[in-house]
Design a protein around this motif. Structure first.
Motif, PDB file in Angstrom:
ATOM      1  N   LEU A  24       0.617  -1.485   0.171  1.00 22.93           N
ATOM      2  CA  LEU A  24       0.396   0.164  -0.093  1.00 22.93           C
ATOM      3  C   LEU A  24       0.758   1.470  -0.127  1.00 22.93           C
ATOM      4  CD1 LEU A  24      -2.824   0.683  -0.136  1.00 22.93           C
ATOM      5  CD2 LEU A  24      -2.916   0.933   2.646  1.00 22.93           C
ATOM      6  N   VAL A  25       1.652   1.210   1.133  1.00 27.81           N
ATOM      7  CA  VAL A  25       2.856   2.699   0.968  1.00 27.81           C
ATOM      8  C   VAL A  25       3.621   2.848  -0.143  1.00 27.81           C
ATOM      9  CG1 VAL A  25       4.678   1.432   2.109  1.00 27.81           C
ATOM     10  CG2 VAL A  25       4.111   4.263   2.873  1.00 27.81           C
ATOM     11  N   SER A  26       4.056   1.299  -0.838  1.00 27.25           N
ATOM     12  CA  SER A  26       4.830   1.830  -2.466  1.00 27.25           C
ATOM     13  C   SER A  26       3.562   2.137  -3.066  1.00 27.25           C
ATOM     14  CB  SER A  26       5.829   0.163  -2.540  1.00 27.25           C
ATOM     15  OG  SER A  26       4.258  -0.562  -3.038  1.00 27.25           O
ATOM     16  N   VAL A  30       2.054   7.336   1.950  1.00 25.69           N
ATOM     17  CA  VAL A  30       2.024   7.359   3.531  1.00 25.69           C
ATOM     18  C   VAL A  30       0.493   7.288   3.638  1.00 25.69           C
ATOM     19  CG1 VAL A  30       2.174   7.601   5.770  1.00 25.69           C
ATOM     20  CG2 VAL A  30       4.185   7.836   4.064  1.00 25.69           C
ATOM     21  N   GLN A  31      -0.068   8.412   3.710  1.00 27.54           N
ATOM     22  CA  GLN A  31      -0.756   8.495   3.782  1.00 27.54           C
ATOM     23  C   GLN A  31      -2.691   7.421   3.712  1.00 27.54           C
ATOM     24  OE1 GLN A  31       0.473   9.710   1.025  1.00 27.54           O
ATOM     25  NE2 GLN A  31      -1.360   8.956  -0.531  1.00 27.54           N
ATOM     26  N   ALA A  32      -2.005   6.037   2.641  1.00 26.88           N
ATOM     27  CA  ALA A  32      -3.048   5.732   2.502  1.00 26.88           C
ATOM     28  C   ALA A  32      -2.616   4.514   3.510  1.00 26.88           C
ATOM     29  CB  ALA A  32      -2.280   5.013   1.247  1.00 26.88           C
ATOM     30  N   LEU A  33      -1.725   4.375   4.771  1.00 25.03           N
ATOM     31  CA  LEU A  33      -1.788   3.563   5.550  1.00 25.03           C
ATOM     32  C   LEU A  33      -2.706   3.578   7.000  1.00 25.03           C
ATOM     33  CD1 LEU A  33       1.858   3.381   5.888  1.00 25.03           C
ATOM     34  CD2 LEU A  33       0.451   1.581   4.713  1.00 25.03           C
ATOM     35  N   THR A  34      -3.819   3.650   6.809  1.00 22.73           N
ATOM     36  CA  THR A  34      -4.802   3.592   7.680  1.00 22.73           C
ATOM     37  C   THR A  34      -4.860   2.601   8.645  1.00 22.73           C
ATOM     38  OG1 THR A  34      -6.768   3.254   6.484  1.00 22.73           O
ATOM     39  CG2 THR A  34      -5.731   5.290   6.613  1.00 22.73           C
ATOM     40  N   ARG A  66      10.481  -2.704   7.641  1.00 23.75           N
ATOM     41  CA  ARG A  66      11.045  -3.808   6.195  1.00 23.75           C
ATOM     42  C   ARG A  66      11.448  -2.534   5.083  1.00 23.75           C
ATOM     43  NH1 ARG A  66       6.828  -7.269   4.563  1.00 23.75           N
ATOM     44  NH2 ARG A  66       6.685  -8.948   5.832  1.00 23.75           N
ATOM     45  N   GLY A  67      11.278  -1.450   5.046  1.00 24.72           N
ATOM     46  CA  GLY A  67      12.082  -0.557   4.384  1.00 24.72           C
ATOM     47  C   GLY A  67      13.405  -0.574   5.067  1.00 24.72           C
ATOM     48  N   TYR A 108      10.234   5.341   2.522  1.00 29.18           N
ATOM     49  CA  TYR A 108      11.277   6.255   2.629  1.00 29.18           C
ATOM     50  C   TYR A 108      10.592   7.532   3.455  1.00 29.18           C
ATOM     51  CZ  TYR A 108      15.453   9.717   1.854  1.00 29.18           C
ATOM     52  OH  TYR A 108      16.207  10.343   2.415  1.00 29.18           O
ATOM     53  N   GLU A 109       9.826   8.249   3.278  1.00 32.78           N
ATOM     54  CA  GLU A 109       9.186   8.913   3.966  1.00 32.78           C
ATOM     55  C   GLU A 109       8.681   8.386   5.565  1.00 32.78           C
ATOM     56  OE1 GLU A 109       5.240  11.958   3.999  1.00 32.78           O
ATOM     57  OE2 GLU A 109       5.148  11.062   2.334  1.00 32.78           O
ATOM     58  N   LEU A 110       7.970   7.262   4.663  1.00 28.31           N
ATOM     59  CA  LEU A 110       7.480   6.179   6.258  1.00 28.31           C
ATOM     60  C   LEU A 110       9.635   6.153   7.293  1.00 28.31           C
ATOM     61  CD1 LEU A 110       5.259   4.813   7.791  1.00 28.31           C
ATOM     62  CD2 LEU A 110       5.801   2.741   6.067  1.00 28.31           C
ATOM     63  N   MET A 111      10.377   5.453   6.822  1.00 27.03           N
ATOM     64  CA  MET A 111      11.318   5.364   7.471  1.00 27.03           C
ATOM     65  C   MET A 111      11.314   6.591   8.384  1.00 27.03           C
ATOM     66  SD  MET A 111      12.900   3.298   4.200  1.00 27.03           S
ATOM     67  CE  MET A 111      14.808   2.816   5.497  1.00 27.03           C
ATOM     68  N   PHE A 112      11.336   7.767   8.131  1.00 25.35           N
ATOM     69  CA  PHE A 112      12.377   8.596   8.838  1.00 25.35           C
ATOM     70  C   PHE A 112      11.293   9.898   8.981  1.00 25.35           C
ATOM     71  CE2 PHE A 112      15.679   7.066   5.134  1.00 25.35           C
ATOM     72  CZ  PHE A 112      16.812   6.782   6.662  1.00 25.35           C
ATOM     73  N   ARG A 113      10.006   9.309   9.895  1.00 23.79           N
ATOM     74  CA  ARG A 113       9.104   9.490  10.371  1.00 23.79           C
ATOM     75  C   ARG A 113      10.089   9.939  11.647  1.00 23.79           C
ATOM     76  NH1 ARG A 113       2.759   8.295   9.963  1.00 23.79           N
ATOM     77  NH2 ARG A 113       3.339   8.910  12.116  1.00 23.79           N
ATOM     78  N   HIS A 114      10.249  11.060  12.205  1.00 24.17           N
ATOM     79  CA  HIS A 114      10.843  11.508  13.639  1.00 24.17           C
ATOM     80  C   HIS A 114       9.143  10.059  14.423  1.00 24.17           C
ATOM     81  CE1 HIS A 114      13.090  12.590  16.563  1.00 24.17           C
ATOM     82  NE2 HIS A 114      12.129  13.495  17.380  1.00 24.17           N
TER      83      HIS A 114
END
Length: 197
Positions: A24-26, A30-34, A66-67, A108-114
């Motif tokens: 889904l994220v790919s 990220v916004q789709a990950l509910t 996984r990323g 990539y965006e998800l992986m580096f979310r603080h």
């Protein structure tokens, strides 16, 4: 025997939820990950993910893990020990990092979310810090005169900036470059000195 079968089933569903999230994220970002959408696509009730991931952050962390695993494997292959000079290995590591970031923008965006990194779920810091450690090691070999952690941090910030700006199309517009290789070379030169010096 029944408990063992249930445990396998539980582990299978847990993995499927993460697989669905990775897909889904790919595809959608990220916004789709509910939780609801992941459950729907996994074919389970919207409350089922909470059985395996009590919080949304825990599921997002499992997906981000996984990323990091994939990026870590690519980085290890690119910058592994070998006959190549550390500068060559750093160039390859930078190329792999940018290719991963640009080819997997949602991940990539998800992986580096603080919030995920700070949450401590699944030891994401323990997964991301060895990647940085590899960068520090190589920088230290190229620049033994400098604080390798600081130079590696600045280099990583540069790579991260290139990934973001290239992904938005800004660097292509500003530099006229049609691939990121010259920009990568300039980032490396700025932090490591020109090649051959």
């Amino acid at each position: 025997m029944q408990a063992s079968r249930e445990q396998e089933s539980d582990q299978g569903l847990r993995a499927r939820l993460v697989d669905v999230g990775v897909d889904l994220v790919s595809r959608e970002g990220v916004q789709a990950l509910t939780l609801r959408e992941i459950a729907r696509r996994a074919g389970v009730s919207h409350g089922a993910p909470r059985r395996y991931f009590p919080t949304h952050l825990e599921l997002l962390s499992a997906i981000a893990r996984r990323g990091f695993d994939e990026l870590g494997a690519r980085a290890a292959a690119a910058a592994g020990e070998g006959a190549a000079h550390p500068r060559v290995r750093l160039t390859e590591l930078g190329r792999v990092y940018l290719e991963f970031a640009l080819g997997n923008r949602g991940m990539y965006e998800l992986m580096f979310r603080h919030d995920l990194l700070e949450s401590g779920h699944l030891g994401l810091r323990d997964t991301s810090l060895p990647l940085f450690g590899r960068l520090v090691d190589l920088v230290g070999r190229v620049r033994p005169d400098a604080d390798a952690r600081l130079v590696a941090g600045a280099l990583w910030a540069g790579l991260h900036g290139v990934a973001q700006l290239w992904g938005w199309g800004s660097l292509q517009l500003a530099t006229g470059a049609d691939d990121f290789a010259p920009v990568l070379r300039s980032v490396l030169d700025a932090h490591l000195g020109p090649e051959g010096e």
